[in-house]
Write a protein that holds these residues in place. Structure first.
Motif, PDB file in Angstrom:
ATOM      1  N   LEU A  83     -30.750 -41.031  71.818  1.00 47.69           N
ATOM      2  CA  LEU A  83     -31.444 -40.774  73.081  1.00 47.69           C
ATOM      3  C   LEU A  83     -32.777 -40.065  72.846  1.00 47.69           C
ATOM      4  O   LEU A  83     -33.789 -40.396  73.474  1.00 47.69           O
ATOM      5  N   LEU A  84     -32.781 -39.097  71.954  1.00 44.15           N
ATOM      6  CA  LEU A  84     -34.027 -38.381  71.680  1.00 44.15           C
ATOM      7  C   LEU A  84     -35.099 -39.319  71.150  1.00 44.15           C
ATOM      8  O   LEU A  84     -36.263 -39.255  71.570  1.00 44.15           O
ATOM      9  N   ASP A  85     -34.740 -40.229  70.242  1.00 42.74           N
ATOM     10  CA  ASP A  85     -35.720 -41.156  69.694  1.00 42.74           C
ATOM     11  C   ASP A  85     -36.266 -42.103  70.757  1.00 42.74           C
ATOM     12  O   ASP A  85     -37.438 -42.508  70.711  1.00 42.74           O
ATOM     13  N   ARG A  86     -35.439 -42.453  71.728  1.00 39.80           N
ATOM     14  CA  ARG A  86     -35.902 -43.320  72.806  1.00 39.80           C
ATOM     15  C   ARG A  86     -36.980 -42.607  73.626  1.00 39.80           C
ATOM     16  O   ARG A  86     -37.996 -43.199  73.999  1.00 39.80           O
ATOM     17  N   ALA A  97     -37.178 -40.369  64.534  1.00 40.94           N
ATOM     18  CA  ALA A  97     -37.886 -41.589  64.148  1.00 40.94           C
ATOM     19  C   ALA A  97     -39.393 -41.365  64.113  1.00 40.94           C
ATOM     20  O   ALA A  97     -40.107 -42.103  63.435  1.00 40.94           O
ATOM     21  N   ARG A  98     -39.882 -40.362  64.842  1.00 40.51           N
ATOM     22  CA  ARG A  98     -41.317 -40.078  64.887  1.00 40.51           C
ATOM     23  C   ARG A  98     -41.550 -38.615  64.539  1.00 40.51           C
ATOM     24  O   ARG A  98     -40.734 -37.766  64.872  1.00 40.51           O
ATOM     25  N   PRO A  99     -42.665 -38.315  63.904  1.00 44.39           N
ATOM     26  CA  PRO A  99     -42.955 -36.907  63.574  1.00 44.39           C
ATOM     27  C   PRO A  99     -43.244 -36.102  64.829  1.00 44.39           C
ATOM     28  O   PRO A  99     -43.907 -36.586  65.753  1.00 44.39           O
ATOM     29  N   VAL A 100     -42.738 -34.868  64.877  1.00 47.93           N
ATOM     30  CA  VAL A 100     -42.930 -34.000  66.032  1.00 47.93           C
ATOM     31  C   VAL A 100     -43.185 -32.576  65.557  1.00 47.93           C
ATOM     32  O   VAL A 100     -43.013 -32.254  64.377  1.00 47.93           O
ATOM     33  N   VAL A 101     -43.583 -31.716  66.495  1.00 46.61           N
ATOM     34  CA  VAL A 101     -43.669 -30.278  66.276  1.00 46.61           C
ATOM     35  C   VAL A 101     -42.416 -29.661  66.879  1.00 46.61           C
ATOM     36  O   VAL A 101     -42.009 -30.012  67.988  1.00 46.61           O
ATOM     37  N   ASP A 149     -38.674 -48.857  65.585  1.00 48.39           N
ATOM     38  CA  ASP A 149     -38.383 -47.446  65.291  1.00 48.39           C
ATOM     39  C   ASP A 149     -37.688 -47.293  63.946  1.00 48.39           C
ATOM     40  O   ASP A 149     -38.012 -46.404  63.149  1.00 48.39           O
ATOM     41  N   GLU A 150     -36.734 -48.177  63.684  1.00 45.90           N
ATOM     42  CA  GLU A 150     -35.973 -48.084  62.441  1.00 45.90           C
ATOM     43  C   GLU A 150     -36.861 -48.301  61.219  1.00 45.90           C
ATOM     44  O   GLU A 150     -36.680 -47.663  60.181  1.00 45.90           O
ATOM     45  N   LEU A 151     -37.833 -49.209  61.344  1.00 45.00           N
ATOM     46  CA  LEU A 151     -38.708 -49.550  60.224  1.00 45.00           C
ATOM     47  C   LEU A 151     -39.991 -48.733  60.203  1.00 45.00           C
ATOM     48  O   LEU A 151     -40.819 -48.885  59.296  1.00 45.00           O
ATOM     49  N   GLY A 152     -40.172 -47.867  61.193  1.00 43.84           N
ATOM     50  CA  GLY A 152     -41.386 -47.066  61.235  1.00 43.84           C
ATOM     51  C   GLY A 152     -42.618 -47.877  61.554  1.00 43.84           C
ATOM     52  O   GLY A 152     -43.716 -47.576  61.083  1.00 43.84           O
ATOM     53  N   ILE A 153     -42.476 -48.908  62.380  1.00 42.56           N
ATOM     54  CA  ILE A 153     -43.594 -49.774  62.753  1.00 42.56           C
ATOM     55  C   ILE A 153     -44.065 -49.388  64.147  1.00 42.56           C
ATOM     56  O   ILE A 153     -43.277 -49.350  65.084  1.00 42.56           O
TER      57      ILE A 153
END
Length: 352
Positions: free
Chosen positions: A39-42, A63-67, A218-222
């Motif tokens: 859910l967070l990645d969505r 899946a994505r960089p965050v602070v 998201d899984e592939l970082g695209i």
């Protein structure tokens, strides 16, 4: 920290992901998967246009960089968490979301940012018309002002700060626009909500496809938007004009070619590779339809693909010019054995 192309107005994002999830039996709600993604990645995917994305929770893989930020004390409630996240932002506009919104999309984020106008913010309402302060965009200055007012409002709570205070106190004095978008406002508080969300993304073919593509990216970082319709058309043409296994292999090769073009190629590199492959599939199919004979108007002895005059057609003298006797017209072999099977153009649902 995320940095992507988004709306013209710059904004930061604060995602609250540190709740106790009591109605889920204390489960790790931000990590619960819907459509194969946490859910967070969505939610983070929907915030991809933010200059800075702050997640208020204990750090975890995303899946994505965050602070990362943490409220004081930990578990101090949404106002304390919002205050902690807001301290890590700098943009004039800040979108604020809980981490349990399975149907939040980039489009909704853009709509919220645009709806702020000259006011203090904009938020979504649920199907019953109730405000959803954690599906909203705010002016950072207005949030800071209200949080300071709330923290200082009750002398009996001196020194307690924002911990434990109800979220409704935040919006009672703000000038807010409201957007009715029940699906995006849907949050997952219970396991029944999770079940509803998981079922909903499988209701319609195009929804399933969009969900799958988002999950794979998201899984592939695209982080690349491409014309899926073009790729589906290419897959259909390759399956129909060449052989069914040609469809996934061709789309893979198109992606590989676009990757070799480098990041600077972007969606245009995919489109150009798809165009070339589609043209090749069309030429391949044309040769099968004509049995190797020259296309109408082509000079005798020249292949329809523009080969030099006198080039061999690739079929020995006297060889049959159509499918085997009894095979349907336009049939193409769909496996290594060469067994003919008619492949209708609409066999791939959603290809258009």
């Amino acid at each position: 920290m995320t940095s992507n192309t988004g709306p013209a107005v710059a904004f930061d994002a604060v995602v609250l992901a540190g709740g106790r999830a009591a109605r889920l039996g204390g489960a790790d709600k931000p990590g619960v998967r819907v459509g194969g993604r946490a859910l967070l990645d969505r939610v983070l995917a929907a915030c991809s246009g933010a200059a800075t994305t702050v997640v208020v929770a204990a750090p975890r893989p995303t899946a994505r960089p965050v602070v990362w930020a943490r409220e004081e004390p930990a578990g101090g409630g949404p106002l304390a968490a919002l205050d902690a996240g807001l301290r890590r932002t700098a943009a004039d506009l800040v979108v604020v979301f809980s981490a349990d919104l399975p149907f939040l999309r980039e489009r909704t984020v853009r709509d919220l940012v645009a709806a702020v106008g000259s006011g203090d913010g904009a938020l979504l309402t649920d199907p019953d018309g109730r405000d959803q302060p954690l599906v909203a965009a705010y002016r950072g200055a207005a949030l800071r002002r209200e949080l300071a007012r709330i923290a200082a409002g009750d002398p009996a709570r001196a020194g307690s700060g924002l911990a434990g205070l109800p979220l409704r106190l935040l919006t009672e004095r703000l000038d807010l626009a409201r957007i009715a978008e029940p699906l995006a406002a849907f949050d997952c508080d219970t396991w029944d909500d999770i079940a509803v969300a998981r079922a909903r993304i499988r209701e319609h073919g195009h929804v399933v496809l969009d969900e799958w593509i988002s999950a794979v990216k998201d899984e592939l970082g695209i982080d690349l938007d491409v014309d899926t319709g073009t790729l589906l058309d290419l897959a259909r043409d390759a399956a129909h004009g060449v052989a069914r296994p040609a469809a996934p292999l061709t789309t893979f090769l198109v992606g590989y070619a676009a990757g070799l073009a480098g990041a600077s190629g972007g969606p245009q590199a995919v489109a150009e590779a798809a165009r070339k492959a589609a043209a090749l599939a069309a030429r391949w199919a044309e040769e099968g339809d004509t049995g190797g004979a020259p296309a109408s108007g082509a000079p005798t002895g020249a292949a329809s693909t523009g080969a030099a005059s006198g080039a061999p057609t690739g079929r020995p003298s006297g060889a049959p010019t159509g499918p085997p006797s009894g095979a349907p017209a336009g049939a193409a072999p769909d496996d290594a054995s060469g067994s003919p099977h008619a492949t209708p153009a609409d066999e791939n649902p959603g290809a258009r």
